[in-house]
Design a protein around this motif. Sequence first.
Motif: not given
Length: 280
Positions: A59-61, A179-181, A184-186, A245-247, A269-271
């Motif tokens: 699963f992934n978000p 590497i922020y957060s 996390t998986s990433a 930024d992994c969050f 950023t990832l988002l």
Amino acid sequence: MDDEIPRTMKALVGNRSMITRILNYACSSSSGDGVKVTTVPVPEIKDNEILVRVRCVAFNPTDFKHVDILSPRGAIIGCDYTGTVVRIGSKAPGNWAVGDRIAGWTHGGLYPDRGSFAEYLKIPGDLAWKVPSSVSDEEATTFGVSAVTAMLALNVRLGVPWIDDTGLAKGRFDSPILIYSGATSAGIYAIQLAKYAGLKVVTTASPRSHDFVKEYGADDVFDYRSSTAVVDIIRSYPNIKIAMDCFSEGGSIEFCAKVVRKNQGRVVTLLDPGTTMAAP
Ligand SMILES: NC(=O)c1ccc[n+]([C@@H]2O[C@H](COP(=O)([O-])OP(=O)(O)OC[C@H]3O[C@@H](n4cnc5c(N)ncnc54)[C@H](OP(=O)(O)O)[C@@H]3O)[C@@H](O)[C@H]2O)c1
């Protein structure tokens, strides 16, 4: 083997109307019947594709985010998988053989014939990797989206050198990266890729995750909830100028931007932050 492939299969598909999805997007909610298990045709492959019998998924978000907002009714959900090759397109790259155990990811949640939460999936021959016998199905399935995300962020966007077959990167360098957060998986993949490339890995995590991120190679960890975390990182690593930024929510982008600001650095950023930001 080919004869054993059925014409239909069970799959988990999106089940929300467009109006519900628009409301979910507007209200940041998750209402309406999200998914259902249904019977759909086994995907037809093109010449460049292979058909995989799915053995394991992760699963992934992005899976539930697709269901909430993007997935049309009937789209097969799910990205990450491990499985067995059961049919090979006549021009499929990859030198695959029926029975090979493979893993990878597909863009689930958008199409009626493409997604991993199903008994079979189709994939271009060059978008999968052969799973070594020492790696379990469960382990292999965790690499997909997260490892690819970490590579795109670090190697493609931030210019961190790629790892070669020896497990090391050409042009190793010793500068720091934030590497922020990192828990996390990433983040876990990013820590390892950055470490192999010779970078000094500075990460953020809750105290409960400090040992976890260090186990994967982090050199230094700061608690992202500490009011002095930004200042503490800058003081310890005054030449830091790249960050992942992994969050990417709730102030994390601003946190990273502040850390790299003095050196006019870059943050991936990832988002989507919505707008291009100048560092505050
Ligand atoms: N994974 C991917 O490949 C990927 C790709 C694109 C986008 N994204 C996006 O990146 C985000 C994380 O996804 P993920 O799959 O990596 O998540 P995940 O593996 O579920 O991350 C869990 C970790 O997030 C940390 N966390 C929780 N709340 C936090 C907060 N307020 N601030 C900072 N860290 C916090 C916690 O670490 P601590 O224990 O340190 O608190 C927790 O262990 C999601 O929004 C996802 O959509 C992920």
